[in-house]
Design a protein around this motif. Structure first.
Motif, PDB file in Angstrom:
ATOM      1  N   LYS A 121     128.939 -98.361  42.393  1.00  0.00           N
ATOM      2  CA  LYS A 121     128.354 -97.483  41.376  1.00  0.00           C
ATOM      3  C   LYS A 121     127.448 -96.487  42.071  1.00  0.00           C
ATOM      4  N   MET A 122     127.621 -95.202  41.745  1.00  0.00           N
ATOM      5  CA  MET A 122     126.908 -94.147  42.470  1.00  0.00           C
ATOM      6  C   MET A 122     126.007 -93.313  41.580  1.00  0.00           C
ATOM      7  N   GLY A 123     125.645 -93.826  40.431  1.00  0.00           N
ATOM      8  CA  GLY A 123     124.782 -93.075  39.519  1.00  0.00           C
ATOM      9  C   GLY A 123     125.275 -93.207  38.105  1.00  0.00           C
TER      10      GLY A 123
ATOM     11  N   VAL B  15     128.361 -90.803  37.297  1.00  0.00           N
ATOM     12  CA  VAL B  15     129.483 -90.728  38.226  1.00  0.00           C
ATOM     13  C   VAL B  15     130.445 -91.868  37.932  1.00  0.00           C
ATOM     14  N   ALA B  16     131.664 -91.535  37.517  1.00  0.00           N
ATOM     15  CA  ALA B  16     132.651 -92.549  37.157  1.00  0.00           C
ATOM     16  C   ALA B  16     133.779 -92.650  38.161  1.00  0.00           C
ATOM     17  N   GLU B  17     133.939 -91.654  39.019  1.00  0.00           N
ATOM     18  CA  GLU B  17     135.035 -91.662  39.969  1.00  0.00           C
ATOM     19  C   GLU B  17     134.663 -90.871  41.207  1.00  0.00           C
TER      20      GLU B  17
ATOM     21  N   ASP C  88     131.634 -85.270  42.166  1.00  0.00           N
ATOM     22  CA  ASP C  88     131.315 -83.915  41.714  1.00  0.00           C
ATOM     23  C   ASP C  88     129.855 -83.577  41.973  1.00  0.00           C
ATOM     24  N   LYS C  89     129.115 -84.515  42.578  1.00  0.00           N
ATOM     25  CA  LYS C  89     127.695 -84.291  42.846  1.00  0.00           C
ATOM     26  C   LYS C  89     127.382 -84.219  44.338  1.00  0.00           C
TER      27      LYS C  89
ATOM     28  N   PRO D 295     123.979 -90.576  46.641  1.00  0.00           N
ATOM     29  CA  PRO D 295     124.309 -90.294  45.233  1.00  0.00           C
ATOM     30  C   PRO D 295     123.105 -90.410  44.299  1.00  0.00           C
ATOM     31  N   ASP D 296     122.223 -91.376  44.566  1.00  0.00           N
ATOM     32  CA  ASP D 296     121.073 -91.555  43.683  1.00  0.00           C
ATOM     33  C   ASP D 296     120.085 -90.399  43.787  1.00  0.00           C
TER      34      ASP D 296
END
Length: 446
Positions: free
Chosen positions: A10-12, A15-17, A43-44, A351-352
């Motif tokens: 899990k990256m945030g 973020v789902a993919e 996308d981030k 990501p966080d």
């Protein structure tokens, strides 16, 4: 030997993919715990996926450029311990046995995949209709053609097709199998000729203009930013308020203390943390600027997390987030700003670091612009652009009378979402930022 499944972490919260950009390990390579196995891009932000165990890479389940969902197994690592493959074997055999007696179902699935590949490829945002990445992904997976999407009624803003719209359409199509088969076969014959024509015009225009022109494909991040910007403009009713602030006291104070600050803290004291402090205070005074919109509901955020737009070397933009910015003193704010800016330039953000922002600040003055009309960073409702600080003649009011003096001044440009922020709130907020800046204590201790 036992097998360990490496899953996409899990990256945030949003973020789902992620897309696999490169494999750092090959099958048969030895891996240590916390060692990076592959690189991914969302996308981030770009990031690495480390191994949680020591072992040997046994299998890669995805290739480069494949899109993987959070929680999905991306690789299998062989580790020391009991062999768990035996317990998995019966399940695998059972699945195979169940699938063999149904060759018709397999054939239908194969046809569906073929249709999906044919119909999903041309799906684009056409005409005045914009399709979000989520809607396009669902359309690709379910074999919905461009024609079906263009004809689909939307319940979103300006008739935009939402997730619920396409899911409802799929339910209706699924309940009517016969017509659905006819539609999926007929519509691609008619519609792709229209969409292909549009695509040919779009692609051919720069080529026909001049044979010497260079065609440069947009980067993955560039494409994502472009989609986010268009989606934001179509989602929020953008309105701007502008105000000029006198920052002479701040200019002189920073000039006086910056060398001492660097010697003591080992950090450069820029104007950015000073402005961030003022914005955080203003958000605390006007909490209805620290919100987001979800359908017909307003979510009032408890934490003040300031996004700080940072330009990258490749020309793209990223927005790292200062969490609980109102709880930091100027020293803490300076260290946080410098750390995030440095890691953004070196592509080292996690990501966080870019999640959870509630309001964004962008410094357009870095490039000499005196003001701007920034686009809101969804799902926030406001963004503040800091203009260049200029030395200008200005009227100075004193008890002895007014006079003309040389002052350091800058414009603050505030874009806000007029769906939920009216002109009074938007104007009062940016004025509060101005007031905090102009009330700076020239004798402030650091």
């Amino acid at each position: 030997m036992a097998k360990f499944e490496l899953k996409l972490p899990k990256m945030g919260e949003s973020v789902a993919e992620a897309t696999i950009t490169s494999w750092l390990k090959e099958v048969g390579d030895t891996i240590e715990a916390d060692e990076a196995v592959l690189e991914i891009a969302t996308d981030k932000v770009d990031s690495e996926v480390p191994s949680e165990v020591d072992g040997v890479l046994l299998e890669k389940l995805f290739d480069v450029d494949d899109v993987v969902q959070v929680g999905q197994t991306i690789a299998v690592i062989e580790i020391d311990g009991d062999d768990n493959s035996a317990s998995d074997a019966p399940k695998t055999e059972a699945i195979k046995q169940e699938s063999v007696p149904e060759p018709v179902a397999v054939a239908e699935v194969s046809k569906a995949v073929a249709v999906a590949q044919e119909t999903a490829a041309p799906i684009i945002s056409s005409g005045d209709r914009f399709y979000s990445p989520l809607v396009r992904n669902i359309a690709k997976k379910e074999g919905v053609s461009q024609g079906e999407l263009d004809a689909m009624p939307g319940s979103g803003k300006d008739g935009r097709v939402t997730k619920n719209d396409i899911l409802a359409y799929l339910d209706q199509r699924g309940s009517q199998p016969a017509p659905a088969k006819v539609e999926t076969k007929e519509t691609p014959k008619v519609v792709p000729t229209q969409s292909n024509g549009a695509e040919k015009k779009t692609e051919a225009t720069p080529v026909v203009a001049s044979g010497d022109d260079e065609i440069i494909e947009m980067t993955r991040m560039g494409k994502l930013i472009a989609h986010h910007m268009v989606e934001s403009v179509q989602t929020s009713a953008h309105v701007q308020s502008f105000i000029e602030a006198d920052v002479t006291k701040i200019w002189n104070w920073r000039k006086k203390v910056k060398d001492e600050f660097f010697k003591r803290e080992g950090e450069n004291l820029t104007f950015t943390p000073i402005f961030m402090e003022a914005v955080a205070k203003a958000l605390r005074d006007f909490p209805m600027m620290n919100i987001s919109v979800q359908g017909d509901n307003i979510i009032k955020k408890k934490h003040i997390n300031l996004g700080m737009a940072a330009a990258l070397a490749d020309g793209n933009l990223i927005v790292p987030v200062i969490k609980d910015a109102d709880q930091l003193n100027l020293v803490g704010m300076t260290k946080k700003v410098n750390d995030l800016a440095s890691r953004a330039r070196n592509n080292e953000l996690k990501p966080d670091d870019i999640q959870g922002g509630t309001y964004t600040v962008t410094n357009v003055g870095t490039f000499g612009s005196i003001m701007g009309t920034p686009i809101i960073n969804q799902p926030q409702v406001g963004i503040l652009a800091l203009g260049a600080i200029r030395k200008v003649p200005a009227v100075v009011e004193t008890p002895e009378g007014d006079f003309i003096g040389i002052r350091y001044r800058m414009f603050l440009s505030h874009s806000y979402d007029h769906r939920v922020v009216n002109g009074a709130l938007g104007g009062q907020f940016v004025k509060a930022v101005k007031d905090y800046l102009e009330a700076w204590d020239p004798n402030r201790e650091i």
